[in-house]
Design a protein around this motif. Structure first.
Motif, PDB file in Angstrom:
ATOM      1  N   ILE A  19       0.821  -1.211   0.000  1.00  0.00           N
ATOM      2  CA  ILE A  19       0.000   0.000   0.000  1.00  0.00           C
ATOM      3  C   ILE A  19       0.857   1.265   0.000  1.00  0.00           C
ATOM      4  CG2 ILE A  19      -1.784   1.229   1.308  1.00  0.00           C
ATOM      5  CD1 ILE A  19      -2.444  -1.643   2.471  1.00  0.00           C
ATOM      6  N   GLU A  59      -6.478 -19.405  -3.020  1.00  0.00           N
ATOM      7  CA  GLU A  59      -5.021 -19.276  -2.943  1.00  0.00           C
ATOM      8  C   GLU A  59      -4.594 -17.969  -2.268  1.00  0.00           C
ATOM      9  OE1 GLU A  59      -4.022 -19.684  -7.054  1.00  0.00           O
ATOM     10  OE2 GLU A  59      -4.627 -21.805  -7.091  1.00  0.00           O
ATOM     11  N   LYS A  60      -5.481 -16.986  -2.344  1.00  0.00           N
ATOM     12  CA  LYS A  60      -5.236 -15.723  -1.636  1.00  0.00           C
ATOM     13  C   LYS A  60      -6.333 -15.541  -0.607  1.00  0.00           C
ATOM     14  CE  LYS A  60      -1.911 -13.143  -3.840  1.00  0.00           C
ATOM     15  NZ  LYS A  60      -0.613 -13.432  -3.252  1.00  0.00           N
ATOM     16  N   PHE A  61      -6.071 -14.709   0.394  1.00  0.00           N
ATOM     17  CA  PHE A  61      -7.024 -14.571   1.483  1.00  0.00           C
ATOM     18  C   PHE A  61      -7.461 -13.123   1.671  1.00  0.00           C
ATOM     19  CE2 PHE A  61      -4.541 -18.383   1.992  1.00  0.00           C
ATOM     20  CZ  PHE A  61      -5.558 -19.317   1.999  1.00  0.00           C
ATOM     21  N   PRO A  63      -7.233 -10.637   3.833  1.00  0.00           N
ATOM     22  CA  PRO A  63      -6.326  -9.506   4.052  1.00  0.00           C
ATOM     23  C   PRO A  63      -5.527  -9.150   2.789  1.00  0.00           C
ATOM     24  CG  PRO A  63      -6.205 -11.024   5.888  1.00  0.00           C
ATOM     25  CD  PRO A  63      -7.021 -11.698   4.816  1.00  0.00           C
ATOM     26  N   GLU A  64      -5.211 -10.165   1.990  1.00  0.00           N
ATOM     27  CA  GLU A  64      -4.453  -9.900   0.767  1.00  0.00           C
ATOM     28  C   GLU A  64      -5.311  -9.178  -0.267  1.00  0.00           C
ATOM     29  OE1 GLU A  64      -1.326 -13.600   0.886  1.00  0.00           O
ATOM     30  OE2 GLU A  64      -3.443 -14.034   0.609  1.00  0.00           O
ATOM     31  N   VAL A  66      -7.831  -7.218   0.505  1.00  0.00           N
ATOM     32  CA  VAL A  66      -8.015  -5.861   1.028  1.00  0.00           C
ATOM     33  C   VAL A  66      -6.764  -5.030   0.755  1.00  0.00           C
ATOM     34  CG1 VAL A  66      -8.327  -4.503   3.125  1.00  0.00           C
ATOM     35  CG2 VAL A  66      -9.680  -6.572   2.777  1.00  0.00           C
ATOM     36  N   ALA A  67      -5.613  -5.610   0.993  1.00  0.00           N
ATOM     37  CA  ALA A  67      -4.359  -4.873   0.771  1.00  0.00           C
ATOM     38  C   ALA A  67      -4.205  -4.504  -0.699  1.00  0.00           C
ATOM     39  CB  ALA A  67      -3.169  -5.707   1.239  1.00  0.00           C
ATOM     40  N   GLU A  70      -6.536  -1.679  -1.432  1.00  0.00           N
ATOM     41  CA  GLU A  70      -6.060  -0.399  -0.899  1.00  0.00           C
ATOM     42  C   GLU A  70      -4.891   0.142  -1.705  1.00  0.00           C
ATOM     43  OE1 GLU A  70      -5.513  -0.535   3.344  1.00  0.00           O
ATOM     44  OE2 GLU A  70      -7.587  -1.214   3.653  1.00  0.00           O
ATOM     45  N   GLU A 107     -17.334  -1.536  12.824  1.00  0.00           N
ATOM     46  CA  GLU A 107     -16.674  -1.004  11.651  1.00  0.00           C
ATOM     47  C   GLU A 107     -16.138  -2.080  10.711  1.00  0.00           C
ATOM     48  OE1 GLU A 107     -14.003   2.426  11.452  1.00  0.00           O
ATOM     49  OE2 GLU A 107     -14.930   1.837   9.563  1.00  0.00           O
ATOM     50  N   ILE A 108     -15.615  -3.188  11.280  1.00  0.00           N
ATOM     51  CA  ILE A 108     -14.720  -4.038  10.491  1.00  0.00           C
ATOM     52  C   ILE A 108     -15.423  -4.745   9.332  1.00  0.00           C
ATOM     53  CG2 ILE A 108     -14.852  -6.093  11.987  1.00  0.00           C
ATOM     54  CD1 ILE A 108     -11.606  -4.729  10.553  1.00  0.00           C
ATOM     55  N   ARG A 111     -15.952  -2.357   6.614  1.00  0.00           N
ATOM     56  CA  ARG A 111     -14.646  -2.041   6.042  1.00  0.00           C
ATOM     57  C   ARG A 111     -14.213  -3.121   5.046  1.00  0.00           C
ATOM     58  NH1 ARG A 111      -9.397  -0.015   7.710  1.00  0.00           N
ATOM     59  NH2 ARG A 111      -8.497   0.052   5.665  1.00  0.00           N
ATOM     60  N   ILE A 112     -14.458  -4.375   5.412  1.00  0.00           N
ATOM     61  CA  ILE A 112     -14.103  -5.484   4.520  1.00  0.00           C
ATOM     62  C   ILE A 112     -14.926  -5.418   3.238  1.00  0.00           C
ATOM     63  CG2 ILE A 112     -14.262  -8.004   4.250  1.00  0.00           C
ATOM     64  CD1 ILE A 112     -13.450  -8.206   7.225  1.00  0.00           C
ATOM     65  N   GLU A 199     -24.622 -11.866   2.801  1.00  0.00           N
ATOM     66  CA  GLU A 199     -24.216 -12.394   4.103  1.00  0.00           C
ATOM     67  C   GLU A 199     -22.726 -12.231   4.369  1.00  0.00           C
ATOM     68  OE1 GLU A 199     -25.640 -16.337   4.646  1.00  0.00           O
ATOM     69  OE2 GLU A 199     -25.496 -16.212   6.820  1.00  0.00           O
ATOM     70  N   ASP A 200     -21.936 -12.124   3.311  1.00  0.00           N
ATOM     71  CA  ASP A 200     -20.504 -11.890   3.525  1.00  0.00           C
ATOM     72  C   ASP A 200     -19.945 -11.008   2.412  1.00  0.00           C
ATOM     73  OD1 ASP A 200     -20.382 -13.567   1.369  1.00  0.00           O
ATOM     74  OD2 ASP A 200     -19.035 -15.026   2.273  1.00  0.00           O
TER      75      ASP A 200
END
Lengths: 217, 490
Positions: A19, A59-61, A63-64, A66-67, A70, A107-108, A111-112, A199-200
């Motif tokens: 980022i 293969e990616k998650f 946080p990856e 989101v990063a 961003e 918030e979280i 945010r996601i 739902e997600d």
């Protein structure tokens, strides 16, 4: 050669979710005389798409994702002012206004969802938490989003989602209003007259795509 | 129906960092001393003239009529001290070799079932040789399975005389991992199995270095062994093929009702054959094994899981570590008939206790109904259980990087850690499920309420359709055919 190196670097900062480096890399590209649209189409965007694909394959998650989103946002902030207005509009799938309803400071999750929408190509304006119905309405009048997303984590605050929807309908402000949050269900969304529920984060993106396609934006 | 299968991963070499003690040093010493006393006072039944001869020649008091040898404590200790503390379980693919080094833990399949929950019909049916191959094939693919124990099911379509050899052949063909049969129960069968292994590895020296199979025997508790099994193990030991003996003392029936007494019987019945082997072939690799349990107080049957089993499983590991010998602990093997709540409870607790007490081998995954019915889904879900136990056993690392004080201060109150480089660096340390369902409710509903069982079904089908193990060379297969034909004529 130099040009390819720069595109590679753009790809890398988004793919690796660096980022802090994204803006600087975008600036270097522009300084080297690269076309701003090429920076997006040949540099940053393919990386974001690949992260999305790899997320889909497990293969990616999150946080990856989101990063990467961003990093993309930082790059966009640098590149966008250099694009002609007409081209700017074509860059986004639509504008989404997000917020957690009044009385709720969670918030979280929102945010996601926001990050995933950005990663998918939406423009996201996050109004933050504890947002009143009146504020949602004012900002919607000002920003004309195609989608408004209302988040609530508590059974005691999810009723505020209905307030916002009612206010928009009374005021005649047109926007697709979607709701989410742990206590929210599809039947609640239907009961309060929301245009959609997810739902997600992943399903929120699919929903936003569907709704944005419907409004033709 | 099933998607593309991800590549086979290297097998899991679990190195637990957490350590649980159940008996404590004093308790362990008491069990050890009690076992020595029983070996010397009551003795152990060895129904084999060859075994009794070896014991008599070494200084044991032998009652030939009762076939009982009493083993003096000094002799017992001297023999135990000759057993290697560390050795290798070899594999057809040397990458799959297992180092039994007192630090690592390896999971195997269970054995030896008599039925299979058919993957197509979902109903139980009699097991065949093809099922042995298929179970080995799935075991070969699953990274949590380090070796193939069993056979997982019996090849009941094969004549009994050659069945152990056909089963070994099917296991070798299905997996390049180590194979540990529990069906080698005569000297002759052991000779043939050694011949088959020699054909594959090429030489006697290589077989010692890389024993691609080992031999698991059952003890006849209390204080007894099976003659054929002893003689088979003597053959194996002569070729450097590791051998182990599994007591399964059942409190109230074949062991005292008290758990400490059960441990004494387990220790005697694991030590006695080990002593015999060391007297005959000093330094031969021998491992301990055990599946101590209690009798079901209503049916008189095997419980397939109870709090006492979990305690015994952990405690016997401590006894084993006292001797410094690798242990194979019977775990999982739930009494549940279906892969259900009971199966998960039994298999989770029976797996985690030995893992936290330093077992070398964990045997094993995949059977239901007290090790009678093989289920592909249970095998895969047991691997998931093991993978959870594995993660728990790693404990929590505490250092500057993991305390992350600078990070916490930088993010500050009310921020989040989602996309921080520290998160990106460590997120892959977090355990991830393979079949456990964590989907949102609506997605679950839309999927037709698919859970772990359905995910495991799909994975099993994909493995059977798409996975191909490391092949056995044609020349080796011809040699196996010759050995099997010779065995069939006997």
């Amino acid at each position: 050669m130099e040009r390819d190196k720069l595109f590679e670097e753009m790809y890398r900062v988004v793919y690796e979710g660096e980022i802090e480096q994204a803006a600087q890399v975008a600036g270097r590209g522009l300084a080297a005389g690269l076309d701003p649209l090429d920076c997006l189409n040949l540099g940053f965007m393919p990386a974001l798409e690949r992260v999305g694909e790899e997320f889909g394959k497990g293969e990616k998650f999150l946080p990856e994702l989101v990063a990467a989103g961003e990093a993309m946002q930082r790059a966009l902030a640098v590149v966008q002012p250099h694009l002609a207005a007409a081209r700017r509009d074509r860059l986004t799938l639509g504008r989404v206004l997000l917020g957690t309803v009044e009385g709720d400071i969670h918030e979280i999750g929102k945010r996601i969802v926001g990050s995933l929408l950005i990663a998918a190509g939406f423009e996201v304006v996050d109004l933050g938490v504890d947002v009143s119905a009146a504020t949602f309405l004012d900002r919607a009048r000002e920003l004309r989003p195609s989608i408004v997303g209302l988040s609530a984590l508590l059974t005691t605050t999810m009723v505020r989602q209905k307030e916002v929807i009612d206010l928009f309908r009374q005021a005649g402000v047109r926007a697709q209003i979607i709701v989410g949050g742990a206590p929210v269900t599809a039947s609640w969304a239907e009961e309060i007259g929301a245009d959609g529920y997810a739902e997600d984060g992943g399903s929120a993106v699919a929903l936003a795509r569907k709704l944005a396609g419907g409004t033709g934006s | 129906m099933s998607g593309p299968l991800p590549a086979r991963r290297p097998l899991r070499r679990l190195r637990p960092r957490l350590a649980l003690s159940i008996l404590g040093p004093d308790g362990v010493k008491s069990v050890h001393e009690a076992a020595l006393e029983v070996l010397g006072r009551a003795g152990v039944r060895f129904p084999s003239a060859r075994a009794l001869g070896i014991l008599a020649d070494s200084g044991c008091a032998v009652d030939w009529e009762r076939q009982v040898a009493r083993i003096p404590p000094d002799l017992a200790m001297a023999a135990i001290s000759r057993a290697p503390r560390r050795f290798t379980l070899g594999a057809r693919d040397p990458e799959d070799n297992l180092d039994l080094d007192g630090e690592h833990c390896y999971l195997s399949t269970d054995g030896c079932g008599i039925q299979v929950y058919d993957l197509q019909t979902g109903s139980p049916r009699r097991s065949t040789g093809e099922d042995v191959y298929h179970s080995a094939l799935v075991a070969d693919y699953l990274d949590s399975i380090a070796f193939y124990w069993g056979p997982t099911v019996s090849a009941q379509d094969v004549p009994p005389a050659v069945r152990p050899l056909r089963e070994l052949e099917a296991a070798f063909l299905g997996t390049s991992k180590h194979v540990q049969p529990e069906t080698i129960i005569s000297a002759q069968v052991a000779e043939w199995c050694v011949e088959m292994a020699l054909a594959e590895v090429g030489s006697a020296a290589e077989l010692r270095r890389r024993p691609i199979f080992s031999v698991m025997q059952c003890a006849l508790d209390p204080l007894g062994q099976d003659g054929g099994s002893l003689e088979a193990s003597l053959v194996a030991a002569a070729h450097g093929v590791p051998t182990g003996f599994m007591p399964m003392p059942m409190s109230c029936a074949t062991a005292p009702a008290t758990l400490a007494g059960n441990l004494v019987v387990a220790t005697v019945d694991a030590l006695a054959p080990l002593i015999l082997i060391q007297l005959a072939h000093p330094g031969a690799p021998v491992f301990f094994a055990a599946a101590p349990t209690v009798m079901d107080l209503v049916t008189g049957g095997y419980t397939g899981g109870s709090p006492e089993d979990y305690l015994l499983g952990g405690a016997f590991n401590e006894v084993c570590r006292y001797y410094g010998l690798p242990l194979s602990m019977g775990a999982m093997a739930t009494g549940a008939k279906l892969p259900d709540w009971q199966a998960a409870l039994d298999n989770t607790l029976s797996a985690i206790m030995p893992v936290l007490t330093g077992t070398a081998m964990l045997t094993g995954a995949g059977l239901l109904n007290g090790s009678k019915i093989f289920s592909y889904q249970q095998l895969i879900m047991d691997c998931e259980i093991y993978s959870v136990a594995a993660r728990v056993s790693e404990g929590i690392q505490v250092d500057a990087e993991t305390l992350a004080v600078d990070l916490i201060c930088r993010i500050g109150p009310g921020g989040n850690y989602l996309s921080d480089p520290h998160t990106l660096r460590h997120l892959r340390d977090i355990w991830r499920p393979r079949v456990i369902d964590r989907s949102p409710y609506d997605a679950w509903e839309r999927s037709g309420r698919r859970g772990a069982f359905e995910a495991a079904t799909d994975l099993a089908r994909s493995i059977l359709e798409q996975h191909r193990p490391r092949p056995v060379e044609a020349a080796v297969r011809r040699e196996w055919d010759r050995i099997l034909a010779a065995a069939a004529r006997r």
